[in-house]
Write an enzyme that holds these catalytic residues in place. Structure first.
Site, PDB file in Angstrom:
ATOM      1  N   LYS A  58      37.403  -1.959  -4.158  1.00  8.21           N
ATOM      2  CA  LYS A  58      36.443  -2.600  -5.216  1.00  8.21           C
ATOM      3  C   LYS A  58      35.334  -1.738  -5.483  1.00  8.21           C
ATOM      4  O   LYS A  58      34.953  -0.831  -4.784  1.00  8.21           O
ATOM      5  CB  LYS A  58      36.034  -3.862  -4.602  1.00  8.21           C
ATOM      6  CG  LYS A  58      35.700  -4.840  -5.721  1.00  8.21           C
ATOM      7  CD  LYS A  58      37.116  -5.476  -6.441  1.00  8.21           C
ATOM      8  CE  LYS A  58      37.114  -6.582  -7.344  1.00  8.21           C
ATOM      9  NZ  LYS A  58      38.351  -7.035  -7.680  1.00  8.21           N
TER      10      LYS A  58
HETATM   11  P1  NAD Z   1      34.996 -11.295 -17.214  1.00  3.83           P
HETATM   12  O1  NAD Z   1      33.983 -10.324 -17.084  1.00  3.83           O
HETATM   13  O2  NAD Z   1      36.292 -11.092 -18.125  1.00  3.83           O
HETATM   14  O3  NAD Z   1      34.786 -12.873 -17.318  1.00  3.83           O
HETATM   15  C1  NAD Z   1      33.683 -13.645 -16.811  1.00  3.83           C
HETATM   16  C2  NAD Z   1      33.387 -14.902 -17.053  1.00  3.83           C
HETATM   17  O4  NAD Z   1      32.619 -15.593 -16.236  1.00  3.83           O
HETATM   18  C3  NAD Z   1      32.707 -14.646 -18.510  1.00  3.83           C
HETATM   19  O5  NAD Z   1      33.132 -15.655 -19.255  1.00  3.83           O
HETATM   20  C4  NAD Z   1      31.384 -15.089 -18.207  1.00  3.83           C
HETATM   21  O6  NAD Z   1      30.621 -15.574 -19.022  1.00  3.83           O
HETATM   22  C5  NAD Z   1      31.541 -16.101 -17.044  1.00  3.83           C
HETATM   23  N1  NAD Z   1      30.576 -16.383 -16.287  1.00  3.83           N
HETATM   24  C6  NAD Z   1      29.746 -15.343 -15.469  1.00  3.83           C
HETATM   25  N2  NAD Z   1      28.587 -15.985 -15.015  1.00  3.83           N
HETATM   26  C7  NAD Z   1      28.918 -17.432 -14.981  1.00  3.83           C
HETATM   27  C8  NAD Z   1      28.226 -18.545 -14.684  1.00  3.83           C
HETATM   28  N3  NAD Z   1      27.243 -18.724 -14.195  1.00  3.83           N
HETATM   29  N4  NAD Z   1      28.849 -19.992 -14.913  1.00  3.83           N
HETATM   30  C9  NAD Z   1      30.152 -19.753 -15.786  1.00  3.83           C
HETATM   31  N5  NAD Z   1      30.496 -18.874 -16.254  1.00  3.83           N
HETATM   32  C10 NAD Z   1      30.129 -17.412 -15.893  1.00  3.83           C
HETATM   33  O7  NAD Z   1      35.762 -11.320 -15.754  1.00  3.83           O
HETATM   34  P2  NAD Z   1      37.103 -11.681 -15.114  1.00  3.83           P
HETATM   35  O8  NAD Z   1      38.053 -10.357 -15.270  1.00  3.83           O
HETATM   36  O9  NAD Z   1      37.807 -12.860 -15.894  1.00  3.83           O
HETATM   37  O10 NAD Z   1      37.005 -12.060 -13.775  1.00  3.83           O
HETATM   38  C11 NAD Z   1      36.657 -13.152 -13.535  1.00  3.83           C
HETATM   39  C12 NAD Z   1      36.885 -13.691 -12.056  1.00  3.83           C
HETATM   40  O11 NAD Z   1      38.380 -13.309 -11.908  1.00  3.83           O
HETATM   41  C13 NAD Z   1      36.161 -12.620 -11.052  1.00  3.83           C
HETATM   42  O12 NAD Z   1      35.777 -13.392  -9.796  1.00  3.83           O
HETATM   43  C14 NAD Z   1      36.995 -11.569 -10.639  1.00  3.83           C
HETATM   44  O13 NAD Z   1      37.111 -10.943  -9.493  1.00  3.83           O
HETATM   45  C15 NAD Z   1      38.314 -12.292 -10.697  1.00  3.83           C
HETATM   46  N6  NAD Z   1      39.801 -11.524 -10.963  1.00  3.83           N
HETATM   47  C16 NAD Z   1      39.865 -10.900 -12.051  1.00  3.83           C
HETATM   48  C17 NAD Z   1      40.996 -10.311 -12.295  1.00  3.83           C
HETATM   49  C18 NAD Z   1      41.452  -9.623 -13.507  1.00  3.83           C
HETATM   50  O14 NAD Z   1      42.477  -9.257 -13.639  1.00  3.83           O
HETATM   51  N7  NAD Z   1      40.546  -9.622 -14.471  1.00  3.83           N
HETATM   52  C19 NAD Z   1      42.215 -10.619 -11.220  1.00  3.83           C
HETATM   53  C20 NAD Z   1      41.773 -10.990  -9.979  1.00  3.83           C
HETATM   54  C21 NAD Z   1      40.616 -11.666  -9.801  1.00  3.83           C
END
Ligand code: NAD
Length: 419
Positions: free
Chosen positions: A107
């Protein structure tokens, strides 16, 4: 000095200790499995749009190299620190092993608020970060992907920067690229698709009809928005959503396509509606069939776990549930069906793996091929987690983590300790 000291790293350590006890791993063999192989910290200076200079700190943690290259996302978040990155890298290792992918976990990211940067500044940070990482990454060493605060465009800048230094296009250096720049069809939707696919399996087991079921989704970025869209398409009523700017709730069901159009245009949920605005602190504890935390880690605390009124907890985010919350969940009289993060959001890394394979071979698959292979891998992992959980009477998280840890342990034992 413990460079990882943080509540999130403690969470990874505590989760691992539960598994190590369950698998009877001797004390003296535990650190070799848990502690990261490498932790890299770099300075990323850039020019701001006003001509001033600013330095952001970048990180990358590579957990283990026992089963192939490391693989993992890149996160841009204001308070990012080494402990958070390390905890996420460790979780990636168990996730990849559970899904049967030939990777260790990694990461990385930059301590920067991506929403505070102009597009030019975002590009400058991204290119500088990749430049600093060149000595440590490579298609057979460590392959990056998107995570919170980064997206397809950032991956394209990484790929371009790395390629410029190599004098040739090396598309396999990152995954999650746009399809027209060497990416794979289906990657952008993969994590959310996986969340909904596995939620469907959980509903089957609980006898819940997806059409007419209710769901709440926290986070409306890549994972949250794709999840909400897919749930809506199958007839599930999405009654609550939130991001870092707004929170909306309507028990009759929100207009998901309109929410998607709004975020497409404005980037965030803020400004969608004043009538539907809701207290974000109350969102997670509303009654619903499916709760999907898809934003950030450690949002389900012991307190919240005690108040949850969902039937399925589908962990789209990484590490949303604290160990204390887990203990509360495990002790609850009315059981909540937990789909643990390393299973629930594995769709992303699975299709990243497909993208890497396609990039290495320069042979690209169709969307149905990607979907079909993804579903088969998720299915296999889901069944393995259920079987072990039922066989040993352990929670789904213990079962999932144990499968992952055991595979890495076996590989390490077989390879031996060098030199
Ligand atoms: P992203 O940046 O696209 O979206 C994150 C979202 O969370 C945004 O809408 C943001 O506004 C919201 N957010 C942030 N702080 C917040 C809060 N306090 N309350 C409510 N919403 C809040 O990120 P993502 O890629 O969608 O990732 C989200 C989660 O999923 C993370 O934990 C990431 O590690 C995990 N994840 C992502 C992927 C991927 O393929 N993108 C894969 C596995 C896991």
């Amino acid at each position: 000095m413990d460079i990882y000291a943080s509540p999130f790293f403690d969470q990874a350590r505590e989760n691992f200790a539960v598994i190590a006890d369950y698998l009877d791993i001797p004390e003296h063999k535990r650190d070799r499995l848990l502690m990261p192989k490498r932790a890299i910290m770099v300075s990323c200076p850039i020019h701001r749009d006003d001509g001033s200079e600013v330095v952001f700190t970048g990180f990358r943690v590579q957990h283990h190299l026992t089963m192939g290259p490391t693989k993992g996302g890149t996160r841009y978040a204001k308070d990012l620190h080494m402990g958070e990155v390390a905890a996420l890298a460790i979780a990636m290792s168990w996730k990849c092993a559970l899904a049967g992918l030939p990777y260790g976990g990694a990461k990385g990211g930059v301590a920067v608020d991506p929403y505070s940067l102009s597009r030019r500044e975002l590009e400058a940070v991204s290119r500088r970060y990749m430049t600093e990482m060149i000595p440590f990454v490579g298609p057979k060493t460590d392959v990056m992907a998107p995570d919170m605060g980064t997206n397809e465009q950032v991956m394209a800048w990484y790929m371009d920067t790395y390629s410029m230094y190599q004098g040739q296009t090396v598309s396999e250096i990152v995954t999650g690229k746009p399809v027209h720049a060497g990416g794979t069809v289906g990657r952008r939707e993969a994590t959310g698709h996986g969340v909904v696919h596995l939620t469907g399996r959980a509903m089957e087991r609980l006898g819940i009809n997806p059409s007419g079921a209710t769901a709440i989704v926290q986070g409306f970025g890549n994972v949250g928005s794709v999840t909400a869209a897919a749930l809506h398409r199958q007839g599930t009523k999405v009654i609550g959503v939130s991001d870092h700017t707004a929170c909306y709730f309507d028990r009759r069901g929100l207009d998901v396509p309109a929410l998607l159009r709004h975020t497409e245009e404005h980037g965030v949920l803020r400004g969608f509606s004043s009538e539907l605005a809701y207290d974000p602190a109350q969102l997670l504890v509303q009654s619903c069939d499916i709760l999907v935390p898809a934003a950030m880690e450690r949002v389900i605390t012991g307190d919240i776990a005690a108040k949850l009124q969902c039937r399925i907890l589908a962990e789209g985010a990484n590490g949303p549930t604290t160990p204390e919350a887990d203990r509360v969940l495990n002790a609850r009289k009315v059981e909540i069906f937990v789909i643990p993060d390393i299973l629930c959001n594995a769709g992303g890394v699975v299709v990243s793996y497909f993208e890497w394979v396609q990039g290495l071979q320069q042979l690209f698959w169709t969307e149905p091929e990607v979907r079909d292979r993804l579903n088969r891998l998720l299915e296999r992992a889901f069944q393995a987690v259920m079987t072990r959980s039922e066989r040993d009477g352990v929670p789904h998280r213990t079962s999932a983590l144990a499968i992952g840890v055991e595979k890495v342990q076996k590989a390490k034992i077989t390879r031996g300790l060098f030199p």
